[in-house]
Design a protein around this motif. Sequence first.
Motif, PDB file in Angstrom:
ATOM      1  N   ARG A 196       0.739  -1.310  -0.152  1.00 33.29           N
ATOM      2  CA  ARG A 196      -0.038  -0.169   0.090  1.00 33.29           C
ATOM      3  C   ARG A 196       0.898   1.272  -0.013  1.00 33.29           C
ATOM      4  NH1 ARG A 196      -4.138  -1.523  -2.047  1.00 33.29           N
ATOM      5  NH2 ARG A 196      -5.312   0.256  -1.350  1.00 33.29           N
ATOM      6  N   ASP A 197       2.119   0.955   0.517  1.00 32.35           N
ATOM      7  CA  ASP A 197       3.050   2.168   0.612  1.00 32.35           C
ATOM      8  C   ASP A 197       4.562   1.945   0.256  1.00 32.35           C
ATOM      9  OD1 ASP A 197       4.418   4.298   1.410  1.00 32.35           O
ATOM     10  OD2 ASP A 197       3.536   5.056   3.161  1.00 32.35           O
ATOM     11  N   MET A 210      -4.010  -5.744   3.603  1.00 36.42           N
ATOM     12  CA  MET A 210      -3.546  -5.567   2.134  1.00 36.42           C
ATOM     13  C   MET A 210      -2.313  -4.986   1.911  1.00 36.42           C
ATOM     14  SD  MET A 210      -6.290  -6.648   0.451  1.00 36.42           S
ATOM     15  CE  MET A 210      -6.355  -6.112  -1.320  1.00 36.42           C
ATOM     16  N   SER A 211      -1.507  -4.785   3.112  1.00 35.06           N
ATOM     17  CA  SER A 211      -0.320  -4.496   2.803  1.00 35.06           C
ATOM     18  C   SER A 211       0.613  -5.381   2.528  1.00 35.06           C
ATOM     19  CB  SER A 211       0.116  -3.246   4.103  1.00 35.06           C
ATOM     20  OG  SER A 211       0.146  -4.271   5.066  1.00 35.06           O
ATOM     21  N   ARG A 212       0.315  -6.501   2.894  1.00 39.90           N
ATOM     22  CA  ARG A 212       1.339  -7.580   2.870  1.00 39.90           C
ATOM     23  C   ARG A 212       0.586  -8.822   2.360  1.00 39.90           C
ATOM     24  NH1 ARG A 212      -0.004  -6.697   8.338  1.00 39.90           N
ATOM     25  NH2 ARG A 212      -1.919  -7.905   8.944  1.00 39.90           N
ATOM     26  N   ILE A 226      -2.120  -8.630  -5.070  1.00 33.08           N
ATOM     27  CA  ILE A 226      -1.036  -8.066  -5.847  1.00 33.08           C
ATOM     28  C   ILE A 226      -2.014  -7.141  -6.808  1.00 33.08           C
ATOM     29  CG2 ILE A 226       0.288  -8.665  -7.825  1.00 33.08           C
ATOM     30  CD1 ILE A 226       1.431 -11.071  -6.048  1.00 33.08           C
ATOM     31  N   ARG A 227      -3.308  -7.574  -7.385  1.00 33.14           N
ATOM     32  CA  ARG A 227      -3.950  -6.861  -8.348  1.00 33.14           C
ATOM     33  C   ARG A 227      -4.338  -5.227  -7.762  1.00 33.14           C
ATOM     34  NH1 ARG A 227      -7.839 -10.231  -9.074  1.00 33.14           N
ATOM     35  NH2 ARG A 227      -9.305  -9.294  -7.701  1.00 33.14           N
ATOM     36  N   LYS A 228      -4.545  -5.453  -6.397  1.00 35.73           N
ATOM     37  CA  LYS A 228      -4.871  -4.077  -5.769  1.00 35.73           C
ATOM     38  C   LYS A 228      -3.651  -3.300  -5.183  1.00 35.73           C
ATOM     39  CE  LYS A 228      -9.507  -4.491  -4.949  1.00 35.73           C
ATOM     40  NZ  LYS A 228     -10.665  -4.527  -4.030  1.00 35.73           N
ATOM     41  N   ALA A 229      -2.339  -3.960  -5.553  1.00 31.61           N
ATOM     42  CA  ALA A 229      -1.012  -3.186  -5.005  1.00 31.61           C
ATOM     43  C   ALA A 229      -0.994  -1.944  -5.510  1.00 31.61           C
ATOM     44  CB  ALA A 229       0.141  -4.184  -5.109  1.00 31.61           C
ATOM     45  N   ARG A 230      -0.731  -0.919  -4.885  1.00 28.61           N
ATOM     46  CA  ARG A 230      -0.509   0.481  -5.385  1.00 28.61           C
ATOM     47  C   ARG A 230       0.573   0.572  -6.271  1.00 28.61           C
ATOM     48  NH1 ARG A 230       0.640   5.764  -1.603  1.00 28.61           N
ATOM     49  NH2 ARG A 230       1.185   7.153  -3.127  1.00 28.61           N
ATOM     50  N   THR A 231       0.343   1.246  -7.530  1.00 27.85           N
ATOM     51  CA  THR A 231       1.354   1.526  -8.607  1.00 27.85           C
ATOM     52  C   THR A 231       0.857   2.739  -9.062  1.00 27.85           C
ATOM     53  OG1 THR A 231       0.026  -0.182  -9.838  1.00 27.85           O
ATOM     54  CG2 THR A 231       2.047  -0.880  -9.011  1.00 27.85           C
ATOM     55  N   ASP A 232       2.010   3.118 -10.160  1.00 24.19           N
ATOM     56  CA  ASP A 232       1.608   4.393 -10.798  1.00 24.19           C
ATOM     57  C   ASP A 232       1.212   3.910 -12.079  1.00 24.19           C
ATOM     58  OD1 ASP A 232       4.108   3.535 -12.502  1.00 24.19           O
ATOM     59  OD2 ASP A 232       5.163   4.357 -10.773  1.00 24.19           O
ATOM     60  N   PRO A 233       0.766   5.039 -12.892  1.00 22.83           N
ATOM     61  CA  PRO A 233      -0.063   4.596 -14.214  1.00 22.83           C
ATOM     62  C   PRO A 233       1.040   4.233 -15.503  1.00 22.83           C
ATOM     63  CG  PRO A 233      -0.386   6.948 -13.852  1.00 22.83           C
ATOM     64  CD  PRO A 233       0.300   6.468 -12.731  1.00 22.83           C
ATOM     65  N   GLU A 234       2.399   4.622 -15.282  1.00 22.84           N
ATOM     66  CA  GLU A 234       3.381   4.400 -16.143  1.00 22.84           C
ATOM     67  C   GLU A 234       3.488   2.854 -16.541  1.00 22.84           C
ATOM     68  OE1 GLU A 234       4.854   6.978 -17.578  1.00 22.84           O
ATOM     69  OE2 GLU A 234       3.398   8.345 -16.441  1.00 22.84           O
ATOM     70  N   ALA A 235       4.182   2.460 -17.508  1.00 25.83           N
ATOM     71  CA  ALA A 235       4.580   1.137 -18.011  1.00 25.83           C
ATOM     72  C   ALA A 235       5.827   0.843 -17.112  1.00 25.83           C
ATOM     73  CB  ALA A 235       4.672   1.032 -19.547  1.00 25.83           C
ATOM     74  N   LEU A 236       6.343  -0.317 -17.222  1.00 26.35           N
ATOM     75  CA  LEU A 236       7.316  -0.521 -16.576  1.00 26.35           C
ATOM     76  C   LEU A 236       8.703   0.021 -17.532  1.00 26.35           C
ATOM     77  CD1 LEU A 236       7.002  -4.239 -15.187  1.00 26.35           C
ATOM     78  CD2 LEU A 236       7.551  -2.378 -13.783  1.00 26.35           C
TER      79      LEU A 236
END
Length: 342
Positions: A196-197, A210-212, A226-236
Amino acid sequence: MSEANFQPRVFSGIQPSGNLTLGNYLGALRRFVDMQNDENPALYCIVDLHAITVWQEPDALAMATRELTAAYVACGIDPERSILFNQSQVPAHSQLAWIFNCVARIGWINRMTQFKDKAGKNRENASLGLYAYPALMAADILVYHATHVPVGEDQKQHVELTRDIAAKFNHDFGLDFFPMPEPVIEGAATRVMSLRDGTKKMSKSDPSDMSRINMTDDADAIAQKIRKARTDPEALPSELKGLDDRPEARNLVNIYAALAGTQPQDVLTEYGGQQFSTFKPALADLAVEHLSPIAGRMSELMADPAEIDRILAQGADRAAEIAEPIIDRTYEITGMILKRKS
Ligand code: AQP
């Protein structure tokens, strides 16, 4: 001045303070397996005395101790090759901890970041045990004259303090009695971060489940987290540099690399330019592939608590055999009269 010829010996511990996480697995447990040694058995401890530095329900603590024992075995620790035990069954840990409380300086303990993190704003109300935790950890290691301590990045400061305590004891008493243990911090995931952070460590005691990823999560729970893990909108990105300032993306790439046994750059070579919608399911599959068999084996082992207790008792006997002469000699060095044993 020299008293001891230190043989290489591995010691490490994990607190039975709740659900084991993927961080504990990648940062610690998995690496313990590779460090097993037939000539000089490694000591792997369930540090229940550390766990009670914050409140633990007694039944839950006993349950977590057995579950952690099962996790060690399910991950590949062989209780015949290695010494697997719970800390409270070997009183020498507490005995040496008191001596070290009197060696460590308050200024050293005040610099420990774990106390600040765990005590938070409510420091006045934290237990004295939480504050003195690093002296007990030094005792855990040094009561076996251990020389190598596999840990995650977060524990490095404690192992450094252990060296300071050993050096001061040796200096104060004019003997080369305790070794200078080395932290062994290796691999792509020495610090697994919260889902989450990405700036916070993944932790068993985080209030958000959900953090772990817990070692006992089923395939659906792992995939969902993993689906809900926080990410940014960019591609890898295709290069590691592209992960700078993207802690959440970096964390998922590191986890993938650690599970796959490759390097983060290899992961980016494969997934660079792809979206998280492609990468996350691949990561979930990999995590399930690794964790499901361990969770299955853990639940089989948990079905026989008497066998778990037997493993712990046998490990504690073997651990005590190493620790008792060292604590006796420590008492003698410090001037305690020991006449009840001859
Ligand atoms: N997030 C992590 N990444 C890598 N390694 C980790 N470890 C813990 N979290 C991570 C490593 O696991 C071992 C056992 O840790 P512990 O249970 O003794 O205490 P901890 O470091 O305080 O772990 P937790 O999960 O955060 O527990 P709680 O929430 O109870 O405090 C250590 O080698 C540690 O480095």
